[in-house]
Design a protein around this motif. Structure first.
Motif, short mmCIF file in Angstrom:
data_model
loop_
_atom_site.label_atom_id
_atom_site.label_comp_id
_atom_site.label_asym_id
_atom_site.label_seq_id
_atom_site.Cartn_x
_atom_site.Cartn_y
_atom_site.Cartn_z
N PHE A 260 27.06 38.61 49.80
CA PHE A 260 27.71 39.81 50.30
C PHE A 260 29.23 39.62 50.32
N ILE A 261 29.70 38.49 50.85
CA ILE A 261 31.15 38.25 50.95
C ILE A 261 31.77 38.18 49.56
N GLU A 262 31.14 37.46 48.64
CA GLU A 262 31.74 37.29 47.31
C GLU A 262 31.69 38.57 46.49
N GLU A 263 30.67 39.38 46.71
CA GLU A 263 30.56 40.62 45.93
C GLU A 263 31.46 41.72 46.46
N TYR A 264 31.52 41.87 47.78
CA TYR A 264 32.20 43.03 48.37
C TYR A 264 33.56 42.73 48.97
N MET A 265 33.90 41.43 49.16
CA MET A 265 35.14 41.13 49.86
C MET A 265 36.08 40.25 49.04
N THR A 266 35.69 39.03 48.71
CA THR A 266 36.61 38.15 47.98
C THR A 266 36.66 38.46 46.48
N ILE A 291 41.94 28.73 40.63
CA ILE A 291 43.33 28.63 41.07
C ILE A 291 43.37 28.05 42.48
N PRO A 292 44.49 27.41 42.84
CA PRO A 292 44.61 26.89 44.21
C PRO A 292 44.56 28.04 45.22
N LEU A 293 44.12 27.73 46.41
CA LEU A 293 43.97 28.77 47.43
C LEU A 293 45.30 29.43 47.75
N TYR A 294 46.40 28.70 47.68
CA TYR A 294 47.69 29.28 48.04
C TYR A 294 48.17 30.33 47.04
N LEU A 295 47.55 30.41 45.87
CA LEU A 295 47.90 31.44 44.89
C LEU A 295 47.00 32.67 45.00
N ALA A 296 45.96 32.58 45.84
CA ALA A 296 45.05 33.70 46.01
C ALA A 296 45.64 34.72 46.97
N SER A 297 45.07 35.92 46.98
CA SER A 297 45.57 36.97 47.86
C SER A 297 45.21 36.65 49.31
N SER A 298 45.86 37.36 50.23
CA SER A 298 45.63 37.10 51.65
C SER A 298 44.20 37.42 52.07
N ILE A 299 43.54 38.37 51.40
CA ILE A 299 42.16 38.66 51.73
C ILE A 299 41.29 37.43 51.49
N LEU A 328 43.18 43.04 56.28
CA LEU A 328 42.19 43.84 55.56
C LEU A 328 42.58 45.31 55.53
N HIS A 329 42.48 45.91 54.34
CA HIS A 329 42.59 47.35 54.18
C HIS A 329 41.48 48.02 55.00
N THR A 358 38.69 50.95 63.19
CA THR A 358 37.76 51.09 62.07
C THR A 358 36.50 50.25 62.30
N ILE A 359 36.68 49.01 62.73
CA ILE A 359 35.52 48.16 63.03
C ILE A 359 34.69 48.77 64.14
N LEU A 360 35.35 49.24 65.19
CA LEU A 360 34.62 49.83 66.31
C LEU A 360 33.91 51.11 65.90
N GLN A 361 34.53 51.90 65.02
CA GLN A 361 33.88 53.13 64.58
C GLN A 361 32.63 52.82 63.75
#
Length: 442
Positions: A260-266, A291-299, A328-329, A358-361
């Protein structure tokens, strides 16, 4: 959860008074700098360090003597614990909390934090629990409905203390914390709650330097020599990073969460290779090169600790997350809320602090969908299934509010037919809407 109890505190840091009842999904919302992280750290500390407050030698204190006498009368006889029996053990634990309060708080916060009162109240069970005795057994054992001990002819006071501590810890913490007596396996976690702190991106990008400065901080009974600038939950998180290791085979539960995390988030794969320090890399979908983690996006850096926790198949009973919405957007905040509910429905309690409406909704939406007369049809239309739904009895919501005294108070929010109404969120949104209408031109 097979048991419920309330953590009660008075004059703890900025918090004047608070009563927090544990539940499978628990949310702290409200003002900044009002004590949310303080109280969550204390909950983590009680679950993680509470097993260390039991005495090493039998005590003559009245609360303990009641437990000892009760156990003597129960030796080698199967016996169900009554509400009075359970309250007796909770009273003993509360006395131990009171006597060890100062040291416990210093260990958690690496600082002399004050608290007038810390205690557990309103203990209830969904299932009865029984003490059983077994011939030829070699060790103590516990399950949801029983505690089992080897049957002997005689028992020393030291053995009675050990059994009493086992009973007390398990009626309070079984299923949400580490077992009381576990074999020491170097480098292996045995069920301690996981605390994912705020600013996870910063930790993940600098963990090598931070770990080098923090790993000398142990879980010793005293903190007199501790010079750490981090609280113990944060140090524990750094030590957790050293346990990250990509496993080839996962449980079905963990595999579903990872997918779920790899498909919908990372939108890609995060892996760990063991070295002196873990080497974490990211491979976006459609690419062959890591790529190294420091080159990845903040998400990716923000979500990677949660992803690697499940990829490493680490043993933990409770998950605590500060600000899961960070970086997170809004669309991904909803996805994060869905992930949290999936984790809860897999049997792992999740306790979080959040500023995300958004999380609470989404939580409210899943509460309403569960009770909707056209639930099945709506699940099909909006691509949900049973693991996405929530029952109101499994959720508790607490709002932290500043008072004029510079203290904060804790308010338990009730679940209505519309879900949880959070005044601090609604008031802020109403103010923005009023400004929209006031500032627009005719």
């Amino acid at each position: 959860m097979d048991k419920l109890w309330t953590l009660h505190v008075e004059n703890f840091g900025k918090i004047a008074e608070a009563d927090v009842s544990i539940s499978p999904l628990m949310c702290f919302v409200g003002d900044n700098n009002s004590g949310k992280s303080y109280l969550m750290s204390l909950l983590w500390g009680v679950l993680t360090l509470g097993k260390d407050i039991f005495p090493k030698m039998p005590s003559e204190a009245k609360t303990y003597k009641r437990c000892e006498n009760w156990l003597r009368e129960s030796l080698n006889k199967n016996r169900e614990l009554t509400e009075e029996d359970l309250d007796m053990y909770v009273s003993w634990f509360n006395e131990l909390l009171f006597n060890n309060k100062k040291n416990l708080l210093k260990r958690i916060f690496s600082y002399n934090v004050e608290a007038e009162k810390i205690e557990i109240k309103n203990y209830k069970r969904n299932n009865k629990i029984e003490i059983k005795w077994e011939d030829h057994a070699e060790r103590y054992s516990v399950a949801q409905t029983y505690l089992k001990f080897p049957k002997q002819e005689t028992y020393s006071r030291e053995q009675l203390l050990r059994m009493n501590a086992y009973i007390c810890w398990n009626i309070l913490m079984y299923g949400i914390a580490e077992p009381l007596y576990t074999p020491v396996v170097k480098g292996r976690r045995m069920g301690e709650p996981v605390y994912l702190p705020a600013s996870r991106t910063g930790f993940m990008l600098t963990y090598s330097q931070l770990i080098e400065n923090s790993l000398q901080v142990s879980y010793a009974p005293t903190m007199e020599e501790n010079t750490s600038i981090l609280t113990l939950p944060y140090i524990d998180f750094l030590q957790l990073i050293t346990k990250f290791e990509t496993k080839n085979k996962l449980t079905k539960k963990n595999e579903a969460i990872v997918q779920f995390i790899e498909e919908y988030m990372t939108k890609g794969n995060v892996t760990t290779k063991k070295d002196i320090m873990p080497v974490i890399k990211y491979r976006p979908n459609g690419m062959t090169k890591e790529i190294p983690l420091y080159l990845a996006s903040s998400i990716v850096t923000e979500i990677s600790p949660l992803l690697l926790l499940f990829k490493s198949d680490i043993n933990f009973k409770t998950l605590i997350i500060e600000e899961p919405e960070a970086h997170l957007h809004p669309e991904l905040q909803q996805t994060m809320a869905r992930l949290i509910i999936n984790i809860v429905n897999s049997g792992i309690p999740v306790w979080l602090t959040t500023h995300s409406d958004t999380i609470l909704q989404h939580v409210n939406n899943m509460l309403k969908l569960k009770k909707h007369p056209q639930c099945t049809e709506l699940m099909s239309e909006y691509n949900y299934d049973k693991k996405d739904l929530l029952d109101s009895q499994d959720v508790s919501m607490y709002q932290f509010v500043h008072m004029k005294s510079n203290k904060s108070k804790l308010e338990k929010l009730e679940c209505t037919k519309y879900g949880f109404v959070v005044p601090t969120f609604n008031n802020a949104l109403d103010k923005i809407v009023r400004e929209v209408y006031a500032f627009q031109e005719d």
